[in-house]
Each structure stands twice: as structure tokens, then as C-alpha cells.
Design an enzyme around this catalytic site. Sequence first.
Site, mmCIF file in Angstrom:
data_model
loop_
_atom_site.group_PDB
_atom_site.id
_atom_site.type_symbol
_atom_site.label_atom_id
_atom_site.label_comp_id
_atom_site.label_asym_id
_atom_site.label_seq_id
_atom_site.Cartn_x
_atom_site.Cartn_y
_atom_site.Cartn_z
ATOM 1 C CB CYS A 107 33.698 41.782 37.301
ATOM 2 S SG CYS A 107 35.187 42.570 36.232
ATOM 3 C CG ASP A 129 34.418 36.788 29.316
ATOM 4 O OD1 ASP A 129 34.641 37.933 29.428
ATOM 5 O OD2 ASP A 129 33.238 36.405 29.055
HETATM 6 O O1 LIG Z 1 32.595 44.214 32.517
HETATM 7 C C1 LIG Z 1 32.784 45.089 31.284
HETATM 8 O O2 LIG Z 1 32.066 45.925 31.109
HETATM 9 C C2 LIG Z 1 33.985 44.604 30.451
HETATM 10 C C3 LIG Z 1 34.482 45.453 29.768
HETATM 11 C C4 LIG Z 1 35.567 45.301 28.674
HETATM 12 C C5 LIG Z 1 36.202 44.067 29.038
HETATM 13 C C6 LIG Z 1 35.939 43.372 30.342
HETATM 14 C C7 LIG Z 1 34.882 43.668 30.898
HETATM 15 N N1 LIG Z 1 34.457 42.593 32.049
HETATM 16 C C8 LIG Z 1 35.337 41.652 32.668
HETATM 17 C C9 LIG Z 1 34.812 40.831 33.236
HETATM 18 O O3 LIG Z 1 35.402 40.106 33.974
HETATM 19 C C10 LIG Z 1 33.316 40.459 33.192
HETATM 20 O O4 LIG Z 1 33.073 39.769 34.656
HETATM 21 C C11 LIG Z 1 33.246 39.271 32.360
HETATM 22 O O5 LIG Z 1 33.398 39.638 31.117
HETATM 23 C C12 LIG Z 1 31.997 38.605 32.221
HETATM 24 O O6 LIG Z 1 30.814 39.277 32.034
HETATM 25 P P1 LIG Z 1 29.211 38.953 32.307
HETATM 26 O O7 LIG Z 1 29.295 38.041 30.918
HETATM 27 O O8 LIG Z 1 28.597 40.221 32.068
HETATM 28 O O9 LIG Z 1 28.994 38.221 33.425
#
Ligand SMILES: O=C(O)c1ccccc1NCC(=O)[C@H](O)[C@H](O)COP(=O)(O)O
Length: 236
Positions: free
Chosen positions: A8, A138
Site C-alpha cells: 500500500c 489494522d
Molecule cells: O498509508 C497511509 O499513509 C495511510 C494513511 C491513512 C489511512 C490509511 C493508510 N494506510 C492504509 C494501509 O492499508 C496501510 O497499509 C496499513 O495501515 C498498514 O500500514 P503499516 O502499518 O505502515 O504497514
Amino acid sequence: MRTRIKICGLTRVEDVQAVVDAGADAIGFVFYPKSPRYVTPGQAAELIRAVPPFITCTGLFVNAMPEEVAATCKVVPISLIQLHGDETVEQSAAIAAAAGRQFMRVFRVKPDTQPSDLLEYEQLCRAASPLFTSLLLDTYVDAYGGAGKGFDWSLIPKDLAPRVVLSGGLSVHNATDAVVRVRPYAVDISSGVEASKGIKDARKIADFIAAVRAGDAMKESEAHHDEHPTKAAVPR
Ligand SMILES: O=C(O)c1ccccc1NCC(=O)[C@H](O)[C@H](O)COP(=O)(O)O
């Protein structure tokens, strides 16, 4: 069953290429302006031109109005939307209907979340819309997501796990364990494969995917062993 993989928060064409080359199943574009991974619909439409067939392009929204999501889906050929904000189940269903797209509904897990909360929420989403596909689990963070923070996987009910996308603080260091312990339908990652926010690292992407595949291999091996347990040595 092979664990599906979503990467993502892509913002650059070279990162799209790295994700495709590494064999991911899905990519995510963040249409939330406060995110450091934000891309405009026009930028996403350009990036998607580098995506070959059979890879799911996902659009991520936080508390967006139905008409905004619908307008984005007219410009960007995303096939799945991910609703990551405070939208109610009913609002999520209305957004998906306005956009004419299937949706993943995000459940942001808090320290006091109970297993029953997840099961009940999935049932609510499934009853609310034929466009609902799955929960993406999440970690609850103020920034809504993309924080690189994990949650307690032990609260994921075993009978729910095969239908969820596991997210939140994944990395090469815990991916194999996540696949073997949780056995989710898919995993989703952003921070754990980055050089900096919004800038992905091709080596980290490849290493993460290899770690997920190692978990899949361990699952297969366990399943084979369960089907063909070694005969206990018969005492002579
Ligand atoms: O990625 C972002 O900046 C974000 C901002 C606001 C809402 C969601 C967001 N990302 C969504 C996703 O699907 C991410 O992959 C997920 O939150 C996991 O993130 P991470 O813990 O950094 O792998």
C-alpha cells in the site's frame, strides 16, 4: 492456499514496477490528503498504467463523501476501495454503491477489542452490502493508518482469519510468523517496505514477499505432515 499480498501507499512508478516484479497480488493508492503517501486521482491514473493485468488496484479513502469516491473511480481504474476512516457500516455500503465498486472495510483494532467484536462487525458488513468483500484488520492509530504499529493477533478468531486481510506493523521480521500463526487470506503492508514515507524499497518488498512465501511453505509442510503423519516406531 497462498497468502495474498497487498503493498500500500505507492507514489512512484519505479515502486509500482518493483511491486509487480516482486509478485504482489495487489497495490494500494492512498487518496487521503493528510497522508505522506497521498496521490491525486490524476497521479494514480498515471501510475496504474504501469500495472499489468490480474493485479488488484485498490483505492484507499478516509471519511470521504460518496461523490468524491465515485468521482475518483471515474478517473482511476481501481477495482476495489478500502474504507479506512470512521465511516459507519451503512455509510460504507452507500459509498461502495455510489462508486459501483466492491470494498474492504477496515476494522482498526484497539487494546480493548474483543474477538466477538470482529465476528459481529464482519456479519454487519456482509448484511449491509453485497459489495463487501472482507475486513482489513489494522491497528487503531490517530493517523488512521500507515503507522507501522502492530496489534495482538491472538484476538483474531480462527474461523475469521481465512477471510481477513491482516495489516498493521508487518515487516520481513514478523511476516512468516503472521502467516503461520494467523493464516489470514492476505497481508497488507506499507511502512515495513519503505526507505522513507511514501518511498518504497525494492529489496524490502522482495524480502517481505519471500518471508510471506516462507510462511506459506511452512503451512503446506504442516498440512502434509497432518495428512501423512510419520508412523510411530513400533517397539520390537
Ligand atoms: O498509508 C497511509 O499513509 C495511510 C494513511 C491513512 C489511512 C490509511 C493508510 N494506510 C492504509 C494501509 O492499508 C496501510 O497499509 C496499513 O495501515 C498498514 O500500514 P503499516 O502499518 O505502515 O504497514
